[in-house]
Design a protein around this motif. Structure first.
Motif, short mmCIF file in Angstrom:
data_model
loop_
_atom_site.label_atom_id
_atom_site.label_comp_id
_atom_site.label_asym_id
_atom_site.label_seq_id
_atom_site.Cartn_x
_atom_site.Cartn_y
_atom_site.Cartn_z
N THR A 203 -6.62 -3.97 4.49
CA THR A 203 -6.11 -3.09 3.42
C THR A 203 -4.73 -4.15 2.86
N LYS A 204 -4.41 -5.07 3.82
CA LYS A 204 -3.15 -5.84 3.03
C LYS A 204 -3.88 -6.62 2.14
N PHE A 206 -5.49 -5.79 -0.70
CA PHE A 206 -5.02 -5.35 -1.92
C PHE A 206 -3.95 -5.98 -2.53
N ALA A 207 -2.85 -6.15 -1.80
CA ALA A 207 -1.82 -6.71 -2.34
C ALA A 207 -2.04 -8.29 -2.64
N LEU A 224 0.97 4.62 -4.88
CA LEU A 224 -0.11 4.86 -3.75
C LEU A 224 -0.19 5.93 -3.13
N ALA A 235 -0.52 -2.58 2.03
CA ALA A 235 -0.14 -3.31 0.75
C ALA A 235 1.48 -3.69 1.17
#
Ligand SMILES: *Cc1c(COP(=O)(O)O)cnc(C)c1O
Ligand SMILES: [Zn+2]
Length: 373
Positions: A203-204, A206-207, A224, A235
């Motif tokens: 999910t990191k 996404f950033a 979020l 993120a």
């Protein structure tokens, strides 16, 4: 690939292993830091999350290249022409139609690399669907425990991928308890998006994508959804890594959105408490964020506070309004995803100035029970 697990409470380190899904002290685990992000080392031309594989740094390419469905690389655009500085990231445009694919593919790849023979998970629906899809690609059997009220479309897709879906009476926490009990009795790999820090390594991205799509900068505010906080924590981690690498001077403020009917993070935030206490949930359309006792509550509160952000809640009327507004803008998402947009409205109502604000739309509309909006 020498990363280890590290306890979020006492700092104890453990080797990456199929057995260690939480610290012996009971707290959730993180991973030790990956290599510093170096833009020169990224896979050119790959729009998927695996473009960032040098900083995911957990699984061999031979494994993930068999599992990937091209997850990631979702569009970022202004949905509402009257608000050009408000950008939506369309994370429902994923192989299984929710952002969970970012984390699930990494988690299943880690399970494969640790020689797991079977997987066990619990989910309100979308995580289970994503895990089921990648488990199918990995050829691993998976049992998924879900709350009794899980929408039919989510159950159908999990079952279509071959998962053994077990509906548990008593809501989201009961489903999690049943999964943990099954892990204890069968020794299956606990493919929990909540406990396993490998999920946050997915999910990191996404950033990272956001940074790249904005031409190498962070937004001012990132709004979020928060249930278990796996997108928020990912993120936050992604922006922390960008900051560490000298690629963003200041990470964005994190604005966490919860459904008023189930808002343990908002309650702790308002009371100024360092961690969450379990709440008794009321009914909500936003079942995907209805998490009464988030395992990583302390980390969520720390991330939001550290960013200079805040927590907002949205009621059922606002969620329904957001579903309608989004549909009117050409976007049909599930109510949980619309809740984030309701949170954006609440945030903008209190925020003056022309800030660059980004929010995700996390799950597709056809995933939830069809209902008239
Ligand atoms: C899972 C999910 C969320 C919440 O993610 P958490 O990790 O629980 O905070 C929000 N929206 C959708 C559509 C989801 O599937
Ligand atoms: Zn510990």
């Amino acid at each position: 690939m020498a990363r280890a697990l590290v306890c979020t409470e006492d700092g104890r380190q453990l080797p990456l292993s199929a057995r260690h899904w939480r610290c012996p002290c009971g707290a959730p685990l993180d991973l030790t830091a990956p290599p510093l992000l170096d833009p020169a080392r990224l896979g050119a031309g790959d729009p998927s999350i695996w473009r960032w594989s040098p900083v995911i740094d957990l699984v061999d390419e031979r494994i993930w290249s068999r599992l990937t469905l091209g997850e990631g690389g979702t569009p970022l655009l202004p949905l509402d022409p009257t608000r050009p500085s408000l950008l939506a990231k369309l994370d429902f445009l994923m192989p299984t139609l929710s952002f969970k694919d970012r984390g699930a593919v990494v988690l299943v790849a880690v399970a494969v690399s640790l020689s797991a023979r079977s997987l066990i998970a619990d989910s309100s629906g979308n995580a289970g669907t994503a895990i089921a899809a990648y488990a199918a690609r990995a050829g691993l059997p998976v049992r998924i425990f879900v709350p009794a009220a899980t929408p039919g479309a989510k159950l159908a897709s999990m079952r279509a991928h071959g998962a053994a879906v077990e509906q548990v009476d008593g809501g989201r926490q009961a489903a999690a308890d049943a999964a943990v009990a099954a892990v204890k009795t069968t020794g299956g790999f606990y493919a929990s998006h909540v406990w396993q820090p490998a999920f946050l390594e997915g999910t990191k991205t996404f950033a990272f994508e956001l940074w790249q799509q904005l031409g190498g900068r962070a937004p001012d505010d990132l709004v979020l959804p928060v249930g278990n906080g796996t997108l928020l924590l990912g993120a936050a981690k992604g922006f922390a890594e960008l900051h560490e690498a000298g690629l963003v001077p200041l990470p964005p403020r994190l604005i966490a959105v919860q459904a008023a009917a189930c808002a343990p993070v908002a309650a702790a935030w308002r009371a100024g408490l360092p961690t969450t206490a379990p709440v008794t949930p009321g009914p909500t359309r936003a079942e995907g964020i209805a998490i009464p006792a988030p395992v990583r509550g302390r980390q969520i509160l720390t991330a939001v506070a550290g960013s200079g952000g805040r927590v907002v809640t949205v009621d059922e009327e606002a969620i329904l309004d957001a579903c309608r507004s989004l549909a009117g803008l050409g976007v049909y998402v599930e109510p949980t995803a619309a809740a984030t947009y309701a949170g954006v409205q609440a945030h903008l109502a209190e925020e003056a100035g022309d800030r660059l604000v980004v929010f995700p739309l996390c799950g597709a509309g056809l995933k939830s029970v069809p209902r008239k909006i």
